[in-house]
Write a protein that holds these residues in place. Sequence first.
Motif, mmCIF file in Angstrom:
data_model
loop_
_atom_site.group_PDB
_atom_site.id
_atom_site.type_symbol
_atom_site.label_atom_id
_atom_site.label_comp_id
_atom_site.label_asym_id
_atom_site.label_seq_id
_atom_site.Cartn_x
_atom_site.Cartn_y
_atom_site.Cartn_z
ATOM 1 N N ALA A 39 0.844 -1.202 0.000
ATOM 2 C CA ALA A 39 0.000 0.000 0.000
ATOM 3 C C ALA A 39 0.880 1.253 0.000
ATOM 4 O O ALA A 39 0.673 2.187 0.755
ATOM 5 N N LYS A 40 1.890 1.207 -0.872
ATOM 6 C CA LYS A 40 2.846 2.317 -0.983
ATOM 7 C C LYS A 40 3.285 2.462 -2.432
ATOM 8 O O LYS A 40 3.293 1.484 -3.182
ATOM 9 N N PRO A 41 3.712 3.676 -2.784
ATOM 10 C CA PRO A 41 4.342 3.820 -4.095
ATOM 11 C C PRO A 41 5.703 3.133 -4.075
ATOM 12 O O PRO A 41 6.293 2.925 -3.013
ATOM 13 N N CYS A 42 6.184 2.793 -5.250
ATOM 14 C CA CYS A 42 7.491 2.167 -5.414
ATOM 15 C C CYS A 42 8.165 2.813 -6.617
ATOM 16 O O CYS A 42 7.530 3.525 -7.379
ATOM 17 N N ILE A 43 9.427 2.538 -6.766
ATOM 18 C CA ILE A 43 10.156 3.014 -7.941
ATOM 19 C C ILE A 43 10.577 1.807 -8.768
ATOM 20 O O ILE A 43 11.061 0.809 -8.227
ATOM 21 N N TRP A 44 10.377 1.918 -10.067
ATOM 22 C CA TRP A 44 10.913 0.937 -11.009
ATOM 23 C C TRP A 44 12.119 1.594 -11.678
ATOM 24 O O TRP A 44 11.986 2.614 -12.361
ATOM 25 N N LEU A 45 13.302 1.029 -11.422
ATOM 26 C CA LEU A 45 14.538 1.483 -12.063
ATOM 27 C C LEU A 45 14.593 0.791 -13.419
ATOM 28 O O LEU A 45 14.755 -0.425 -13.495
ATOM 29 N N ASP A 46 14.422 1.557 -14.478
ATOM 30 C CA ASP A 46 14.360 0.961 -15.807
ATOM 31 C C ASP A 46 15.755 0.719 -16.374
ATOM 32 O O ASP A 46 16.057 -0.378 -16.815
ATOM 33 N N ASP A 47 16.585 1.740 -16.371
ATOM 34 C CA ASP A 47 17.940 1.604 -16.894
ATOM 35 C C ASP A 47 18.932 2.234 -15.924
ATOM 36 O O ASP A 47 18.674 3.303 -15.374
ATOM 37 N N LEU A 48 20.046 1.563 -15.754
ATOM 38 C CA LEU A 48 21.196 2.122 -15.038
ATOM 39 C C LEU A 48 22.396 1.813 -15.912
ATOM 40 O O LEU A 48 22.661 0.642 -16.223
ATOM 41 N N TYR A 49 23.081 2.845 -16.342
ATOM 42 C CA TYR A 49 24.203 2.632 -17.243
ATOM 43 C C TYR A 49 25.289 3.667 -16.977
ATOM 44 O O TYR A 49 25.010 4.853 -16.816
ATOM 45 N N ILE A 50 26.520 3.186 -16.954
ATOM 46 C CA ILE A 50 27.712 4.019 -16.806
ATOM 47 C C ILE A 50 28.621 3.708 -17.988
ATOM 48 O O ILE A 50 28.863 2.524 -18.290
ATOM 49 N N LYS A 51 29.131 4.725 -18.656
ATOM 50 C CA LYS A 51 30.072 4.491 -19.756
ATOM 51 C C LYS A 51 31.239 3.646 -19.243
ATOM 52 O O LYS A 51 31.709 3.831 -18.120
ATOM 53 N N THR A 52 31.702 2.740 -20.070
ATOM 54 C CA THR A 52 32.710 1.746 -19.693
ATOM 55 C C THR A 52 33.907 2.346 -18.964
ATOM 56 O O THR A 52 34.316 1.867 -17.913
ATOM 57 N N GLU A 53 34.454 3.406 -19.500
ATOM 58 C CA GLU A 53 35.682 3.975 -18.926
ATOM 59 C C GLU A 53 35.468 4.655 -17.578
ATOM 60 O O GLU A 53 36.431 5.003 -16.890
ATOM 61 N N TYR A 54 34.203 4.805 -17.166
ATOM 62 C CA TYR A 54 33.903 5.464 -15.893
ATOM 63 C C TYR A 54 33.378 4.500 -14.825
ATOM 64 O O TYR A 54 32.997 4.929 -13.748
ATOM 65 N N ARG A 55 33.377 3.217 -15.123
ATOM 66 C CA ARG A 55 32.887 2.239 -14.151
ATOM 67 C C ARG A 55 33.898 2.045 -13.025
ATOM 68 O O ARG A 55 35.077 2.349 -13.165
#
Length: 162
Positions: free
Chosen positions: A80-96
């Motif tokens: 009985a609460k709102p939630c968040i759906w994380l659709d995309d999480l992306y970091i450019k390769t050289e910054y991981r």
Amino acid sequence: MIQKNIAIRDAENRDISSIMELICLKAEFDGCAESVQTTPEKLKDDLFGQKPLAFVLVAEIDRNLVGFATYHFTYSTFLAKPCIWLDDLYIKTEYRSKGIGEGLIQNLCKIAQLKGCGRIDWTVAAQNERGIKFYQRIGAKIIQKARLCRLDIEAISQNSYQ
């Protein structure tokens, strides 16, 4: 540890071309580059229009966008609460491995707290071992007994009442 010169903020209309680039890089990383159908115009309407359909956090270093998290709100009848759906999480390769993903998740958690959300959900590809380890390290529970189900546009059309 978060890299010192990183800024995480809400995306703005001026970020559309960089967001487009990150979406294409994410699709390439996922092995489905051909599935990207979005356009800058569509993103502008959907992200920054009268009623945004989704939201974007961006990570930038020296004013260059190096990563993003896209999300939208859902509702859990169980909680009985709102939630968040994380659709995309992306970091450019050289910054991981520089704390950028962690910074994006921390900001998303702040948003979840401010909105009174009961949880944040997302999927991770089974072969993305690095991502899975990262998610487990930040405290995510990887739920094995659930399976993603999807009706694509064709299936939606076939199942809609006419």
